[in-house]
Every structure is written in structure tokens, then in C-alpha cells.
Design a protein around this motif. Structure first.
Motif, PDB file in Angstrom:
ATOM      1  N   TYR A 143       0.882  -1.173   0.000  1.00  0.00           N
ATOM      2  CA  TYR A 143       0.000   0.000   0.000  1.00  0.00           C
ATOM      3  C   TYR A 143       0.918   1.222   0.000  1.00  0.00           C
ATOM      4  CZ  TYR A 143      -3.806  -3.169   1.336  1.00  0.00           C
ATOM      5  OH  TYR A 143      -4.738  -4.184   1.369  1.00  0.00           O
ATOM      6  N   LYS A 144       0.941   1.932  -1.109  1.00  0.00           N
ATOM      7  CA  LYS A 144       1.938   2.986  -1.296  1.00  0.00           C
ATOM      8  C   LYS A 144       1.686   4.205  -0.397  1.00  0.00           C
ATOM      9  CE  LYS A 144       4.745   3.005  -4.038  1.00  0.00           C
ATOM     10  NZ  LYS A 144       4.701   3.132  -5.500  1.00  0.00           N
ATOM     11  N   VAL A 179      -4.637   8.448   5.495  1.00  0.00           N
ATOM     12  CA  VAL A 179      -5.524   7.289   5.420  1.00  0.00           C
ATOM     13  C   VAL A 179      -4.913   6.305   4.418  1.00  0.00           C
ATOM     14  CG1 VAL A 179      -7.863   6.491   4.934  1.00  0.00           C
ATOM     15  CG2 VAL A 179      -7.505   8.759   5.928  1.00  0.00           C
ATOM     16  N   VAL A 180      -5.040   5.008   4.710  1.00  0.00           N
ATOM     17  CA  VAL A 180      -4.479   3.996   3.825  1.00  0.00           C
ATOM     18  C   VAL A 180      -5.223   4.019   2.496  1.00  0.00           C
ATOM     19  CG1 VAL A 180      -4.025   1.549   3.509  1.00  0.00           C
ATOM     20  CG2 VAL A 180      -3.817   2.578   5.782  1.00  0.00           C
ATOM     21  N   SER A 181      -4.486   4.182   1.410  1.00  0.00           N
ATOM     22  CA  SER A 181      -5.092   4.200   0.085  1.00  0.00           C
ATOM     23  C   SER A 181      -5.411   2.777  -0.356  1.00  0.00           C
ATOM     24  CB  SER A 181      -4.131   4.853  -0.914  1.00  0.00           C
ATOM     25  OG  SER A 181      -4.621   4.711  -2.236  1.00  0.00           O
ATOM     26  N   PRO A 182      -6.540   2.562  -1.050  1.00  0.00           N
ATOM     27  CA  PRO A 182      -6.866   1.208  -1.515  1.00  0.00           C
ATOM     28  C   PRO A 182      -6.000   0.745  -2.678  1.00  0.00           C
ATOM     29  CG  PRO A 182      -8.511   2.774  -2.277  1.00  0.00           C
ATOM     30  CD  PRO A 182      -7.599   3.537  -1.358  1.00  0.00           C
ATOM     31  N   ASP A 183      -5.223   1.660  -3.275  1.00  0.00           N
ATOM     32  CA  ASP A 183      -4.371   1.298  -4.405  1.00  0.00           C
ATOM     33  C   ASP A 183      -3.174   0.490  -3.918  1.00  0.00           C
ATOM     34  OD1 ASP A 183      -6.075   2.723  -6.046  1.00  0.00           O
ATOM     35  OD2 ASP A 183      -4.932   4.584  -5.828  1.00  0.00           O
ATOM     36  N   THR A 184      -2.953  -0.667  -4.537  1.00  0.00           N
ATOM     37  CA  THR A 184      -1.853  -1.544  -4.145  1.00  0.00           C
ATOM     38  C   THR A 184      -1.018  -1.914  -5.360  1.00  0.00           C
ATOM     39  OG1 THR A 184      -3.250  -3.505  -4.405  1.00  0.00           O
ATOM     40  CG2 THR A 184      -3.125  -2.530  -2.203  1.00  0.00           C
ATOM     41  N   GLU A 185       0.190  -2.356  -5.093  1.00  0.00           N
ATOM     42  CA  GLU A 185       1.102  -2.840  -6.128  1.00  0.00           C
ATOM     43  C   GLU A 185       1.849  -4.050  -5.586  1.00  0.00           C
ATOM     44  OE1 GLU A 185       2.140   1.465  -8.280  1.00  0.00           O
ATOM     45  OE2 GLU A 185       3.571   0.524  -6.904  1.00  0.00           O
ATOM     46  N   ILE A 186       2.418  -4.835  -6.497  1.00  0.00           N
ATOM     47  CA  ILE A 186       3.203  -6.007  -6.115  1.00  0.00           C
ATOM     48  C   ILE A 186       4.670  -5.705  -6.416  1.00  0.00           C
ATOM     49  CG2 ILE A 186       3.501  -8.488  -6.356  1.00  0.00           C
ATOM     50  CD1 ILE A 186       0.756  -7.685  -5.324  1.00  0.00           C
ATOM     51  N   TRP A 187       5.507  -5.796  -5.384  1.00  0.00           N
ATOM     52  CA  TRP A 187       6.933  -5.507  -5.503  1.00  0.00           C
ATOM     53  C   TRP A 187       7.743  -6.705  -5.019  1.00  0.00           C
ATOM     54  CZ3 TRP A 187       9.503  -0.679  -6.692  1.00  0.00           C
ATOM     55  CH2 TRP A 187       8.632   0.334  -7.100  1.00  0.00           C
ATOM     56  N   PHE A 188       8.985  -6.760  -5.512  1.00  0.00           N
ATOM     57  CA  PHE A 188       9.927  -7.796  -5.075  1.00  0.00           C
ATOM     58  C   PHE A 188      11.050  -7.138  -4.288  1.00  0.00           C
ATOM     59  CE2 PHE A 188      13.867 -10.292  -6.103  1.00  0.00           C
ATOM     60  CZ  PHE A 188      13.582 -11.349  -5.256  1.00  0.00           C
ATOM     61  N   LEU A 189      11.281  -7.642  -3.075  1.00  0.00           N
ATOM     62  CA  LEU A 189      12.354  -7.159  -2.211  1.00  0.00           C
ATOM     63  C   LEU A 189      13.468  -8.199  -2.215  1.00  0.00           C
ATOM     64  CD1 LEU A 189      13.330  -5.050  -0.070  1.00  0.00           C
ATOM     65  CD2 LEU A 189      12.225  -6.513   1.652  1.00  0.00           C
TER      66      LEU A 189
END
Length: 241
Positions: free
Chosen positions: A107-108, A113-123
């Protein structure tokens, strides 16, 4: 509820069908199965948050936020902004990647407030972030198409997969590891099949039937005379009777 955030719709639908996903497959070498591919989506209970607690139990031990490198260039028009371990982002582990890194749901924007927009990242193991996809559905497709091969997430980094993993890619996913060659030569991975050669009938040589050896005329006449002599003798015998 604990982290005041809502799962994205596609991931929510996934968890409504199944509480996590794990699939492994093996190859047989010298009649001994060896585990190779692994595809994992953590269950809801294992959807742990990263960066919120200390890495060690010692007092004043550093957290992931303390170890974060702020010297990286922030996102621009083409490259998205990387996540942060502090309160600016909420990060949850989707796949531990067998210790080779972590695939995370991010959650970027978590403030105010926590935004509903999400992404998938690799750490990766050096704590560098690498963008994978914008949605969970797109990541799930990547996971399946890469067959869960070892270190497949490193194909989306600037340094790529290890030489050992590249050997498995060349065997099971050659197009993925040779994308540059594929873009230069569109037909390099296309099987050039000539149906005229494959389905061409073989010219069968006709089998000549062997004719019985012809008998000389003299032998035919002798056989005819012998047959007539037998018939005349039989006729004489019957008249005597």
C-alpha cells in the motif's frame, strides 16, 4: 482491521476461494526426484507486515526502516516510486521465495488514510525494491507462466537471475531468458515445419513376384507322354478285367 486497510478486490476474491496457495514440482535426475519449482501465495494468517518491528530482540536494535537506503532515486514518469519501510507504506509478505527475497503486497500511501491502491513488488536480499505488477491478478499470471522456477523474480531486476537458475530457464522457459534475441529475430524460437517434408510419402519400390522357372519344352513333352502312357495302361487293365 488490525492495520486499517482493505484487501484489493482481486486478492480478496482469491482468498474467498482458497486460503493461500502452494504448488511444488520436481525433476527426476538419476531416477531421484529433485524439487525445482515452487509457487506460493501466503495464507491470510501468514500475510505478515514488514518493517513494523525490530529485526532483532536486542534493545535499540535497528528496524528495516533504519536500514532503508534513501539515496535511491525516487519514481519518475516511467519508474514507479519505491515503497518505504516506515509509516509511509504498508507492506505485507505474499511469498517468502525460499529465502531468495520476498514478494510483497504494498500500500503505497498510508498517511493520513491507507489508500486502496496496491502494487506487487519484489524485495531482494540486499533490501532493494523491484517493481513487478500493479495488480495481484497480473502477478498471479506471472507466477504461473514462470512455472515457479528458482529465482524467477530476479528476471525483473537489473542484474537478472543467477547462472545456475539461468540453466533451468534455458531448459524450461527459454523465451523468457532470451527476450533480447526474441525481439531482434522474431522467428528465432519458431519451429520451422515443412509439412511437405514431414508428410511426404516414401517411394515404395514395387516388389517383383518371382515366377516359377520355366521348364524346357522337352520335359513338357516327356511329362505329356508319361501321362498318356499311364492313361492307356489304366484303360488296358480295365478291359482285361
Amino acid at each position: 482491521q488490525k492495520n486499517s486497510c482493505v484487501l484489493p478486490e482481486d486478492l480478496k476474491n482469491f482468498y474467498l476461494m482458497t486460503d493461500g496457495f502452494q504448488m511444488t514440482w520436481s525433476v527426476k535426475t538419476d531416477d531421484t526426484p529433485m524439487p525445482l519449482g515452487s509457487m506460493v501465495i501466503n495464507s491470510v494468517s501468514k500475510l505478515c507486515r514488514l518493517g513494523g518491528s525490530s529485526m532483532y530482540t536486542l534493545p535499540n536494535a535497528p528496524t528495516l526502516a533504519d536500514l532503508e537506503d534513501d539515496t535511491d532515486e525516487e519514481g519518475n514518469g516511467e519508474k514507479p516510486e519505491k515503497p518505504h519501510f516506515d509509516s509511509r507504506s504498508l507492506i505485507f509478505e505474499l511469498d517468502p521465495c525460499n529465502g531468495n527475497g520476498k514478494v510483497c503486497l504494498v500500500y503505497k500511501r498510508a498517511e493520513p488514510v491507507v489508500s486502496p491502491d496496491t502494487e506487487i513488488w519484489f524485495l531482494d536480499r540486499a533490501l532493494y525494491w523491484h517493481f513487478l505488477t500493479k495488480t495481484f491478478t497480473a502477478y498471479y499470471r506471472l507466477l504461473i507462466t514462470h512455472l515457479g522456477l528458482p529465482q524467477w523474480q530476479y528476471a525483473f531486476t537489473s542484474y537478472g537471475v543467477s547462472p545456475q537458475a539461468k540453466q533451468w530457464f534455458n531448459m524450461y522457459k527459454p523465451i523468457t531468458i532470451n527476450t533480447a534475441l526474441l525481439s531482434e529475430e522474431a522467428d528465432s524460437f519458431v519451429n520451422k515445419l515443412d509439412p511437405n517434408k514431414v508428410f511426404k510419402g516414401k517411394n515404395k519400390t514395387p516388389v517383383l513376384k518371382k515366377k516359377p522357372p520355366s521348364q524346357p519344352p522337352g520335359s513338357q513333352k516327356s511329362q505329356t507322354s508319361m501321362t498318356s502312357a499311364k492313361v492307356s495302361s489304366l484303360a488296358g487293365n480295365s478291359s482285361r478285367k
